[in-house]
Design a protein around this motif. Structure first.
Motif, PDB file in Angstrom:
ATOM      1  N   LYS A  33       2.030   1.674  -3.543  1.00  0.00           N
ATOM      2  CA  LYS A  33       0.902   2.176  -4.347  1.00  0.00           C
ATOM      3  C   LYS A  33       0.738   3.677  -4.162  1.00  0.00           C
ATOM      4  O   LYS A  33       0.537   4.403  -5.133  1.00  0.00           O
ATOM      5  N   SER A  85      -7.241  -8.546  -0.060  1.00  0.00           N
ATOM      6  CA  SER A  85      -6.768  -7.247  -0.541  1.00  0.00           C
ATOM      7  C   SER A  85      -6.803  -7.114  -2.061  1.00  0.00           C
ATOM      8  O   SER A  85      -6.503  -6.042  -2.588  1.00  0.00           O
ATOM      9  N   ASN A 112       0.820  -1.211   0.000  1.00  0.00           N
ATOM     10  CA  ASN A 112       0.000   0.000   0.000  1.00  0.00           C
ATOM     11  C   ASN A 112       0.855   1.264   0.000  1.00  0.00           C
ATOM     12  O   ASN A 112       0.500   2.257  -0.632  1.00  0.00           O
TER      13      ASN A 112
END
Length: 147
Positions: A57, A103, A54
């Motif tokens: 990202k 996820s 994450n």
């Protein structure tokens, strides 16, 4: 990328930059939590991978697909605080697989078979496989079928 040739690069999550991501169609990172300086649990190690994905990202990928090219747990050796046992390898595979599914994370598990050819390297580097070096399953894969 190059427009007419799909390109990607694989790098450790902490080293994947915005400029590298800009040159690729997708971002592929390797995340091995057994090398982290602190260990609290397999659950925390799995969550660390998700958190690190994450972070990539948010900070580097700029909307591009982020895929884990390598993650895994060695069944033997020593990297510091992480207990490298077959039982923990099985637990990591189970828990990571479920977390990745939840996820929506694409990944490749590292690695297919133990790499005893890596003579002279750390024992942990030789024992990431879900199969032994002789291609014998190290555990029952049916145990991985549910989350």
């Amino acid at each position: 990328g190059l427009g007419h040739i799909p390109v990607y690069a694989t790098e450790q999550d902490a080293l994947f930059s915005q400029s590298l991501a800009a040159a690729c169609e997708l971002v592929q990172i390797n995340v091995h939590t057994i090398f982290d300086s602190a260990f609290t649990s397999i659950d925390a190690s799995v969550q660390s991978v998700i958190n690190r994905v994450n972070t990539v990202k948010a900070n580097a990928a700029k909307g591009k697909l982020v895929r884990v090219g390598e993650t895994g747990w060695a069944s033997a050796g020593n990297t510091g605080p992480s207990p490298l046992t077959l039982a923990n390898e099985i637990l990591y595979v189970q828990k990571f697989r479920c977390a990745a599914r939840k996820s929506g994370l694409e990944y490749f598990y590292f690695e297919a078979k133990d790499a005893l050819w890596k003579q002279g390297q750390a024992v942990s580097e030789q024992n990431f496989g879900i199969f032994s070096a002789q291609y014998t399953p190290k555990f029952d894969f049916l145990d991985l079928s549910s989350c």
